[in-house]
Motif scaffolding. Structure first.
Motif, PDB file in Angstrom:
ATOM      1  N   ALA A   1       0.834  -1.210   0.000  1.00 48.87           N
ATOM      2  CA  ALA A   1       0.000   0.000   0.000  1.00 48.87           C
ATOM      3  C   ALA A   1       0.864   1.254   0.000  1.00 48.87           C
ATOM      4  CB  ALA A   1      -0.931  -0.004   1.209  1.00 48.87           C
ATOM      5  N   VAL A   2       1.918   1.241   0.789  1.00 50.26           N
ATOM      6  CA  VAL A   2       2.805   2.401   0.863  1.00 50.26           C
ATOM      7  C   VAL A   2       3.553   2.587  -0.460  1.00 50.26           C
ATOM      8  CG1 VAL A   2       4.868   3.305   2.008  1.00 50.26           C
ATOM      9  CG2 VAL A   2       3.061   2.247   3.374  1.00 50.26           C
ATOM     10  N   ARG A   3       3.956   1.488  -1.067  1.00 54.52           N
ATOM     11  CA  ARG A   3       4.744   1.565  -2.303  1.00 54.52           C
ATOM     12  C   ARG A   3       3.912   2.053  -3.486  1.00 54.52           C
ATOM     13  NH1 ARG A   3       7.973  -3.425  -5.360  1.00 54.52           N
ATOM     14  NH2 ARG A   3       8.808  -2.146  -7.063  1.00 54.52           N
ATOM     15  N   TYR A   4       2.652   1.631  -3.569  1.00 60.73           N
ATOM     16  CA  TYR A   4       1.872   1.883  -4.784  1.00 60.73           C
ATOM     17  C   TYR A   4       0.868   3.022  -4.639  1.00 60.73           C
ATOM     18  CZ  TYR A   4       4.024  -2.325  -6.574  1.00 60.73           C
ATOM     19  OH  TYR A   4       4.945  -3.232  -6.997  1.00 60.73           O
ATOM     20  N   SER A   5       1.240   4.046  -3.903  1.00 56.87           N
ATOM     21  CA  SER A   5       0.388   5.234  -3.804  1.00 56.87           C
ATOM     22  C   SER A   5       0.156   5.850  -5.181  1.00 56.87           C
ATOM     23  CB  SER A   5       1.052   6.277  -2.907  1.00 56.87           C
ATOM     24  OG  SER A   5       0.375   7.524  -3.020  1.00 56.87           O
ATOM     25  N   PRO A   6      -1.068   6.327  -5.462  1.00 53.50           N
ATOM     26  CA  PRO A   6      -1.326   6.999  -6.742  1.00 53.50           C
ATOM     27  C   PRO A   6      -1.032   8.491  -6.708  1.00 53.50           C
ATOM     28  CG  PRO A   6      -3.378   6.706  -5.568  1.00 53.50           C
ATOM     29  CD  PRO A   6      -2.304   6.075  -4.708  1.00 53.50           C
ATOM     30  N   TYR A   7      -0.412   8.988  -5.627  1.00 56.58           N
ATOM     31  CA  TYR A   7      -0.202  10.422  -5.470  1.00 56.58           C
ATOM     32  C   TYR A   7       1.281  10.756  -5.411  1.00 56.58           C
ATOM     33  CZ  TYR A   7      -4.903   9.563  -3.757  1.00 56.58           C
ATOM     34  OH  TYR A   7      -6.185   9.114  -3.625  1.00 56.58           O
ATOM     35  N   LYS A   8       1.683  11.814  -6.097  1.00 58.71           N
ATOM     36  CA  LYS A   8       3.066  12.257  -6.016  1.00 58.71           C
ATOM     37  C   LYS A   8       3.393  12.669  -4.579  1.00 58.71           C
ATOM     38  CE  LYS A   8       6.431  15.631  -7.711  1.00 58.71           C
ATOM     39  NZ  LYS A   8       6.708  16.736  -8.641  1.00 58.71           N
ATOM     40  N   LEU A   9       2.639  13.609  -4.029  1.00 52.37           N
ATOM     41  CA  LEU A   9       2.794  13.985  -2.619  1.00 52.37           C
ATOM     42  C   LEU A   9       1.814  13.138  -1.822  1.00 52.37           C
ATOM     43  CD1 LEU A   9       2.998  17.885  -2.831  1.00 52.37           C
ATOM     44  CD2 LEU A   9       4.854  16.226  -2.914  1.00 52.37           C
ATOM     45  N   THR A  10       2.334  12.204  -1.061  1.00 53.32           N
ATOM     46  CA  THR A  10       1.492  11.236  -0.356  1.00 53.32           C
ATOM     47  C   THR A  10       1.605  11.419   1.149  1.00 53.32           C
ATOM     48  OG1 THR A  10       1.655   9.549  -2.088  1.00 53.32           O
ATOM     49  CG2 THR A  10       1.152   8.781   0.126  1.00 53.32           C
ATOM     50  N   MET A  11       0.461  11.404   1.813  1.00 60.39           N
ATOM     51  CA  MET A  11       0.420  11.245   3.266  1.00 60.39           C
ATOM     52  C   MET A  11      -0.214   9.895   3.544  1.00 60.39           C
ATOM     53  SD  MET A  11      -1.096  13.673   6.309  1.00 60.39           S
ATOM     54  CE  MET A  11      -2.792  13.757   5.691  1.00 60.39           C
ATOM     55  N   TYR A  12       0.590   8.950   4.035  1.00 59.73           N
ATOM     56  CA  TYR A  12       0.057   7.646   4.428  1.00 59.73           C
ATOM     57  C   TYR A  12      -0.262   7.686   5.923  1.00 59.73           C
ATOM     58  CZ  TYR A  12      -0.426   2.999   6.155  1.00 59.73           C
ATOM     59  OH  TYR A  12      -0.940   1.902   6.804  1.00 59.73           O
ATOM     60  N   LEU A  13      -1.446   7.183   6.296  1.00 56.36           N
ATOM     61  CA  LEU A  13      -1.864   7.129   7.693  1.00 56.36           C
ATOM     62  C   LEU A  13      -2.381   5.738   8.039  1.00 56.36           C
ATOM     63  CD1 LEU A  13      -4.024  10.395   7.827  1.00 56.36           C
ATOM     64  CD2 LEU A  13      -1.640  10.151   8.544  1.00 56.36           C
ATOM     65  N   ASP A  14      -1.947   5.205   9.185  1.00 57.18           N
ATOM     66  CA  ASP A  14      -2.606   4.024   9.725  1.00 57.18           C
ATOM     67  C   ASP A  14      -4.057   4.374  10.040  1.00 57.18           C
ATOM     68  OD1 ASP A  14      -0.506   2.285   9.551  1.00 57.18           O
ATOM     69  OD2 ASP A  14      -0.048   2.233  11.692  1.00 57.18           O
ATOM     70  N   SER A  15      -4.867   3.348  10.241  1.00 62.32           N
ATOM     71  CA  SER A  15      -6.303   3.572  10.416  1.00 62.32           C
ATOM     72  C   SER A  15      -6.640   4.335  11.692  1.00 62.32           C
ATOM     73  CB  SER A  15      -7.043   2.228  10.428  1.00 62.32           C
ATOM     74  OG  SER A  15      -6.640   1.440  11.531  1.00 62.32           O
ATOM     75  N   ASP A  16      -5.745   4.308  12.697  1.00 65.56           N
ATOM     76  CA  ASP A  16      -6.065   4.893  14.008  1.00 65.56           C
ATOM     77  C   ASP A  16      -5.342   6.217  14.252  1.00 65.56           C
ATOM     78  OD1 ASP A  16      -3.608   3.613  14.094  1.00 65.56           O
ATOM     79  OD2 ASP A  16      -3.790   2.999  16.178  1.00 65.56           O
ATOM     80  N   VAL A  17      -5.154   7.000  13.200  1.00 64.38           N
ATOM     81  CA  VAL A  17      -4.479   8.293  13.323  1.00 64.38           C
ATOM     82  C   VAL A  17      -5.500   9.425  13.212  1.00 64.38           C
ATOM     83  CG1 VAL A  17      -2.787   9.865  12.315  1.00 64.38           C
ATOM     84  CG2 VAL A  17      -2.300   7.414  12.428  1.00 64.38           C
ATOM     85  N   TYR A  18      -5.452  10.340  14.156  1.00 63.11           N
ATOM     86  CA  TYR A  18      -6.310  11.529  14.140  1.00 63.11           C
ATOM     87  C   TYR A  18      -5.456  12.718  13.710  1.00 63.11           C
ATOM     88  CZ  TYR A  18      -9.491  15.175  15.912  1.00 63.11           C
ATOM     89  OH  TYR A  18     -10.330  16.257  16.037  1.00 63.11           O
ATOM     90  N   VAL A  19      -5.862  13.401  12.644  1.00 62.12           N
ATOM     91  CA  VAL A  19      -5.134  14.568  12.164  1.00 62.12           C
ATOM     92  C   VAL A  19      -5.732  15.804  12.828  1.00 62.12           C
ATOM     93  CG1 VAL A  19      -4.436  15.904  10.154  1.00 62.12           C
ATOM     94  CG2 VAL A  19      -4.621  13.415   9.987  1.00 62.12           C
ATOM     95  N   CYS A  20      -4.891  16.527  13.574  1.00 64.11           N
ATOM     96  CA  CYS A  20      -5.395  17.626  14.402  1.00 64.11           C
ATOM     97  C   CYS A  20      -5.771  18.862  13.595  1.00 64.11           C
ATOM     98  CB  CYS A  20      -4.345  18.006  15.444  1.00 64.11           C
ATOM     99  SG  CYS A  20      -4.079  16.747  16.721  1.00 64.11           S
ATOM    100  N   ASP A  21      -4.923  19.255  12.635  1.00 60.04           N
ATOM    101  CA  ASP A  21      -5.220  20.462  11.869  1.00 60.04           C
ATOM    102  C   ASP A  21      -4.541  20.394  10.515  1.00 60.04           C
ATOM    103  OD1 ASP A  21      -2.586  22.252  11.946  1.00 60.04           O
ATOM    104  OD2 ASP A  21      -2.827  21.397  13.938  1.00 60.04           O
ATOM    105  N   SER A  22      -5.094  21.120   9.574  1.00 55.76           N
ATOM    106  CA  SER A  22      -4.584  21.060   8.203  1.00 55.76           C
ATOM    107  C   SER A  22      -3.313  21.871   8.019  1.00 55.76           C
ATOM    108  CB  SER A  22      -5.654  21.542   7.220  1.00 55.76           C
ATOM    109  OG  SER A  22      -5.961  22.907   7.442  1.00 55.76           O
ATOM    110  N   ASP A  23      -3.103  22.909   8.835  1.00 55.59           N
ATOM    111  CA  ASP A  23      -1.926  23.753   8.672  1.00 55.59           C
ATOM    112  C   ASP A  23      -0.642  22.945   8.831  1.00 55.59           C
ATOM    113  OD1 ASP A  23      -3.579  25.905   8.274  1.00 55.59           O
ATOM    114  OD2 ASP A  23      -3.346  26.720  10.299  1.00 55.59           O
ATOM    115  N   GLY A  24      -0.632  22.040   9.809  1.00 52.44           N
ATOM    116  CA  GLY A  24       0.550  21.229  10.037  1.00 52.44           C
ATOM    117  C   GLY A  24       0.844  20.313   8.874  1.00 52.44           C
ATOM    118  N   VAL A  25      -0.204  19.711   8.316  1.00 47.20           N
ATOM    119  CA  VAL A  25      -0.022  18.834   7.151  1.00 47.20           C
ATOM    120  C   VAL A  25       0.522  19.640   5.978  1.00 47.20           C
ATOM    121  CG1 VAL A  25      -1.193  17.369   5.475  1.00 47.20           C
ATOM    122  CG2 VAL A  25      -1.825  17.251   7.897  1.00 47.20           C
TER     123      VAL A  25
END
Length: 378
Positions: A190-214
């Motif tokens: 899954a990590v290797r075959y991302s369809p995106y040039k800029l990729t953020m991979y997340l495990d299922s149990d990750v909460y993203v706090c805010d978009s500015d940090g990303v």
């Protein structure tokens, strides 16, 4: 906020803000992601996905739709849908807030890497829910959340997932370990075959706090300041590697949050070797419990051999990608947190007994009360 809800049965009143086309050939969605899709429509499209034939990995790579940026996650399960629920909650949070220039709310490209078994289980669950509503003489057009615009079933891509050629006497003892249905093996793919040039991979149990940090870390990757961001885990709990292979103080990297340029030559090599190293380790080393020792050995080895080809692998600080109980050891460690990602806390994984503060949660009294106590991970 939709995290924590039963995403497959709870009606949503927000209106769909996106209708787009042109996704990966393996996923027929033309309406997704959506906060307002009917269960009947989701059932129909999942049936279409499951009816498709397998493709080989070269065909997948050649035909996948490559977008400039997006988010990927991974969930497989034969027995229940807990991890899939987590993935939906994680991605719903991201769609709600958006990622600024990298995707407005409900317009973020999002791929679920999974298996046909998992999608069949979801399909059956949706059908049961639909039948129950019909038996209660209710409409079958109840709206549900679906935050993905793309699904990739890794077991339908021949050659994408590796397997162990042979196992040592005490190796490969866990169910599916080393096979093409080994969950860690699937994650490597899954990590290797991302369809995106800029990729953020997340495990299922990750909460993203805010978009500015990303956005901050995506910008650094976009400007080639770094090819990849990944956190040190601060320990080596995934399996024993000899000192002459990797020094003890070169800790495992936590692969639950990774941001990277999937088209960078060095990153592509890392991801290729990561999957190969995992199956090699599983076949020879009975202590291997998951994928992180493989990433540890690959990153150290490529650095030492000068094989990174100019790619800079940068550390995502542990106080930004926050996980575990270490922040509650002292007041200083708690106050040091600037969490953009909280990993495994009870905003997503409900069985956790605690949660971690996001960086904008300035009121931290409930967290300070836990400092110095015996906080347990589970």
């Amino acid at each position: 906020m939709s995290t924590g809800i039963n995403v497959f049965t709870t009606p949503i009143t927000l209106q769909q803000q996106r209708n787009t086309t042109g996704f990966n050939a393996h996923s027929p969605f033309s309406w997704a992601p959506s906060v307002n899709v009917t269960r009947h429509r989701l059932i129909s499209d999942l049936q279409a996905i499951l009816s498709q034939s397998s493709v080989n990995v070269t065909e997948y790579v050649d035909t996948r739709a490559v977008y400039s940026s997006g988010v990927t996650t991974f969930a497989v399960s034969k027995f229940n849908l807990d991890l899939l629920h987590e993935s939906v909650a994680t991605m719903t949070r991201i769609q709600e807030m958006g990622l600024g220039q990298f995707g407005m709310p409900w317009n973020v490209h999002a791929t679920l890497f999974t298996s046909s078994d998992t999608m069949n289980a979801l399909l059956q669950k949706l059908k049961v829910d639909n039948a129950q509503k019909l038996s209660e003489e209710e409409s079958d057009d109840e709206a549900v959340v679906w935050p993905f615009d793309n699904i990739v079933m890794l077991d339908r891509i021949d050659g994408a997932v590796l397997s162990v050629d042979s196992c040592c006497e005490k190796c490969c003892r866990k169910p599916d370990q080393g096979s093409r249905m080994d969950k860690w093996n699937l994650k490597c793919a899954a990590v290797r075959y991302s369809p995106y040039k800029l990729t953020m991979y997340l495990d299922s149990d990750v909460y993203v706090c805010d978009s500015d940090g990303v956005q901050e870390y995506f910008e650094k990757i976009k400007s080639n300041e770094c090819g990849m961001y990944i956190s040190s885990d601060g320990q080596n709990g995934g399996g024993h590697l000899e000192e002459d292979v990797v020094p003890k103080l070169f800790y495992e990297r936590n692969t639950g949050v990774m941001m990277y340029n999937a088209e960078d030559e060095g990153v592509r090599k890392i991801m290729e070797l990561y999957g190969k190293k995992y199956v090699e380790q599983v076949g020879k080393n009975p202590s291997i419990g998951h994928d992180q020792p493989a990433m540890r050995e690959v990153l150290y080895g490529m650095e030492q051999r000068g094989e990174l080809m100019g790619t800079k692998v940068c550390e995502l600080p542990r106080n930004v990608h926050c996980r575990g109980v270490w922040p509650f050891k002292t007041k200083r460690s708690l106050e040091s947190l600037e969490c953009v990602f909280t990993h495994g806390d009870n905003r997503i994984r409900q069985r956790r007994k605690f949660k971690l503060p996001c960086r904008r949660d300035r009121e931290r009294e409930e967290y300070r009360a836990l400092v110095g106590t015996e906080v347990k991970w589970e």
